[in-house]
Design an enzyme around this catalytic site. Structure first.
Site, PDB file in Angstrom:
ATOM      1  N   ALA A  25       0.842  -1.201   0.000  1.00 14.00           N
ATOM      2  CA  ALA A  25       0.000   0.000   0.000  1.00 14.00           C
ATOM      3  C   ALA A  25       0.871   1.242   0.000  1.00 14.00           C
ATOM      4  O   ALA A  25       1.843   1.322   0.757  1.00 14.00           O
ATOM      5  CB  ALA A  25      -0.921   0.006   1.221  1.00 14.00           C
TER       6      ALA A  25
ATOM      7  N   GLY B  55       2.252   4.728   0.932  1.00 12.73           N
ATOM      8  CA  GLY B  55       2.305   5.324   2.268  1.00 12.73           C
ATOM      9  C   GLY B  55       3.006   4.439   3.270  1.00 12.73           C
ATOM     10  O   GLY B  55       3.395   4.894   4.342  1.00 12.73           O
TER      11      GLY B  55
ATOM     12  N   THR C 215       4.086   1.475   6.049  1.00  8.33           N
ATOM     13  CA  THR C 215       3.606   1.196   7.400  1.00  8.33           C
ATOM     14  C   THR C 215       3.136   2.455   8.106  1.00  8.33           C
ATOM     15  O   THR C 215       2.103   2.459   8.778  1.00  8.33           O
ATOM     16  CB  THR C 215       4.713   0.515   8.218  1.00  8.33           C
ATOM     17  OG1 THR C 215       4.995  -0.770   7.660  1.00  8.33           O
ATOM     18  CG2 THR C 215       4.289   0.343   9.675  1.00  8.33           C
TER      19      THR C 215
ATOM     20  N   GLY D 248       8.404   0.198  25.455  1.00  7.68           N
ATOM     21  CA  GLY D 248       8.950   1.242  24.608  1.00  7.68           C
ATOM     22  C   GLY D 248       7.833   2.151  24.131  1.00  7.68           C
ATOM     23  O   GLY D 248       6.710   2.113  24.635  1.00  7.68           O
TER      24      GLY D 248
ATOM     25  N   ARG E 168      11.033  -2.948  16.328  1.00  6.71           N
ATOM     26  CA  ARG E 168      10.902  -3.226  14.902  1.00  6.71           C
ATOM     27  C   ARG E 168      12.265  -3.581  14.318  1.00  6.71           C
ATOM     28  O   ARG E 168      13.297  -3.167  14.855  1.00  6.71           O
ATOM     29  CB  ARG E 168      10.305  -2.010  14.175  1.00  6.71           C
ATOM     30  CG  ARG E 168       8.912  -1.642  14.678  1.00  6.71           C
ATOM     31  CD  ARG E 168       8.329  -0.476  13.904  1.00  6.71           C
ATOM     32  NE  ARG E 168       8.105  -0.803  12.499  1.00  6.71           N
ATOM     33  CZ  ARG E 168       7.038  -1.433  12.037  1.00  6.71           C
ATOM     34  NH1 ARG E 168       6.064  -1.809  12.875  1.00  6.71           N
ATOM     35  NH2 ARG E 168       6.893  -1.684  10.751  1.00  6.71           N
TER      36      ARG E 168
ATOM     37  N   ALA F   3       9.812   8.345  10.845  1.00  9.87           N
ATOM     38  CA  ALA F   3       9.292   8.638   9.508  1.00  9.87           C
ATOM     39  C   ALA F   3       9.897   9.916   8.945  1.00  9.87           C
ATOM     40  O   ALA F   3      10.263   9.972   7.762  1.00  9.87           O
ATOM     41  CB  ALA F   3       7.769   8.740   9.562  1.00  9.87           C
TER      42      ALA F   3
ATOM     43  N   HIS G 207       0.069  35.396  23.952  1.00  7.66           N
ATOM     44  CA  HIS G 207      -0.460  34.990  25.254  1.00  7.66           C
ATOM     45  C   HIS G 207      -1.983  34.883  25.155  1.00  7.66           C
ATOM     46  O   HIS G 207      -2.628  35.730  24.533  1.00  7.66           O
ATOM     47  CB  HIS G 207      -0.090  36.029  26.309  1.00  7.66           C
ATOM     48  CG  HIS G 207      -0.689  35.742  27.659  1.00  7.66           C
ATOM     49  ND1 HIS G 207      -0.186  34.784  28.502  1.00  7.66           N
ATOM     50  CD2 HIS G 207      -1.766  36.290  28.295  1.00  7.66           C
ATOM     51  CE1 HIS G 207      -0.916  34.754  29.602  1.00  7.66           C
ATOM     52  NE2 HIS G 207      -1.883  35.661  29.503  1.00  7.66           N
TER      53      HIS G 207
END
Length: 487
Positions: A42, A44, A46, A188, A291, A339, A463
């Site tokens: 696909a 894009g 993971t 993690g 990973r 990424a 502010h």
């Protein structure tokens, strides 16, 4: 009938259409190179389909439900009903919008899109195998190649993702019902993010971690608010344990966790080890221990490349491998597996191929953990600065002193800036608290531009905003903070 093999040519062959690959393809197209982008699943990758985007969508949705349920002090009393299938459907719509956008952008930049799995034949040839019966394969001859095959979840012995009760992060983000109980193996960033998501959905969550604390690699002062918030959500932790097996005693599953180095820690006492052994009855178990790069599908030995002992392909500052005309970008090129780091590498690789002057500079590379509260870092820590020969000057501002943070109901955490005491250049920063992922960009820009503490402190911030905390942290380092005591 099998389609016959045909041969085509291209200036740049890019393998993998995740944030590293598709960015490289678009940039190469902008530079008038003939580009072929191969993706087996696909567009894009993971990140857009199964990781960054869907997880942040689920984090946002569960935050809304949790905040509404716990807003009594604001005078809001609500008990929202959660339709997980509807939530996942909304998440999928967001993903579809982004991935279709990637495909359109690639086509608009004259990128040739090809579905299939690429393997190298020799230094200038690759074979593309198309999925499906009778789809066949074709050969591509290339001048340059960019490897952008990304990464995949690491599995652990006896916890195969093929077994329905055992989930990886992708599977966890696609559940159509909320599990009553969940064991998360790994504390993690992926484990902690998803542990919070499911706890806010009402799941009874237990985290098993082999190390002695959450979020390895982050300083204790940054992790402490995250761990406290997790405790407030009812998440249980068992540190210095490893998940060893699971079985089905009846309803649900039983996860067994053994103490790390238990025999040595207890002098070999079998009774003591047995006492530390955990058995958790849960509905599902999520394995989130990290990973690993996808480099074993490419037959890279055919181009004279090797990986390191973890499977990464080594590159230089221009994303070039040891074979001059072959580049590697994104997760497959090594840590940090982020990424935005992959996208930056993809741009560099495309520009180098087009003979543009380009190289990657990691000094202002941010890292973000989308826990509750968020953690974001950029540049050097205080220890890093000392190791590099600087005398660090540190300024800090707590969100509990921020008017805007208090009005959001999120005032845990702080902004911390590290500078060089002699020249007062900003060297690094760390933020834990609301919108840390957004606030860190200002400090990354400060590092990139060589800004000083005075530059940041003298920039007038609107502010009331959270970004005022960045200004006040710089002022604190200079001894000029107004809304907190100066060090």
């Amino acid at each position: 009938m099998v389609v016959g093999d045909v041969t085509t040519g291209t200036d740049v062959l890019i393998i993998g259409a995740g944030p590293a690959g598709y960015v490289a393809a678009i940039r190469a197209g902008q530079l008038d190179l003939d580009v072929t982008l191969v993706e087996k699943e696909a567009y894009g990758g993971t990140c857009l389909n199964h990781g960054c985007i869907p997880s942040k969508a689920m984090i946002t949705a569960t935050d809304i439900a949790h905040d509404a349920r716990h807003a009594e002090e604001m005078g809001i009393h609500a008990d929202p009903a959660i339709d997980l299938a509807g939530m996942v459907g909304w998440k999928d719509d967001v993903v579809d919008q982004l991935t279709s956008g990637v495909e359109k952008l690639c086509k608009a930049n004259q990128v040739n899109l090809m579905e299939g799995t690429a393997t190298f034949v020799d230094e200038h040839t690759a074979r593309i195998s198309h999925g499906g019966e009778g789809q066949g394969s074709e050969t591509i001859e290339f001048e340059h190649a960019i490897i952008a095959t990304g990464s995949r979840p690491i599995s652990i012995p006896d916890f195969s993702f093929e077994n329905p009760p055992v989930l990886n992060s992708r599977q966890a983000l696609s559940l159509d019902s909320v599990p009553d109980s969940l064991a998360v193996v790994g504390a993690g960033y992926i484990g902690m993010e998803l542990a919070s998501v499911f706890a806010k959905l009402g799941t009874d969550v237990t985290v098993i971690e082999m190390l002695e604390s959450t979020l390895p690699g982050y300083d204790d002062d940054l992790k402490r608010p995250v761990k406290q918030r997790a405790n407030d959500l009812g998440i249980d932790f068992h540190f210095e344990h490893t998940a060893s097996e699971w079985y089905e005693p009846g309803d649900g599953i039983r996860v067994v966790a053994e103490p790390v180095d238990g025999a040595a820690a207890n002098g070999g006492s079998e009774a003591a080890i047995e006492e530390e052994r955990l058995e958790l009855d849960v509905e599902k178990v999520l394995v989130a221990v990290g990973r690993e790069p996808v480099s074993d599908t490419l037959e890279i030995e055919n181009v004279g490349l090797e990986t390191d002992d973890r499977g990464f392909i080594e590159t230089d500052s221009r994303a070039r491998t040891s074979v001059d005309h072959i580049f590697a970008v994104g997760d497959v090129a090594g840590e940090p597996m982020l990424a935005h780091k992959g996208s930056a590498e993809g741009q560099v690789a495309a520009e180098v191929i087009a003979s543009e002057p380009a190289a990657l500079d990691h000094q202002a590379m941010p890292a973000v953990v989308f826990t509750d509260p968020e953690i974001a870092t950029v540049g050097m820590t205080e220890t890093d600065a000392e190791d590099a020969g600087f005398e660090p000057l540190v300024g800090q501002f707590p969100f509990r002193a921020s008017g805007r943070a208090l009005t959001t109901g999120e005032s845990d955490g702080f902004v911390k800036i590290v500078a060089d005491a002699e020249e007062e250049y900003v060297l690094g920063a760390a933020i834990v608290g609301p919108e840390a992922s957004e606030l860190i960009a200002e400090l990354g820009l400060a590092i990139e531009l060589g800004a000083t503490l005075e530059d940041v402190a003298s920039t007038i911030h609107a502010h009331p905003t959270l970004s005022e905390s960045v200004m006040e942290a710089a002022e604190n380092a200079l001894g000029q903070a107004i809304h907190t005591l100066n060090r």
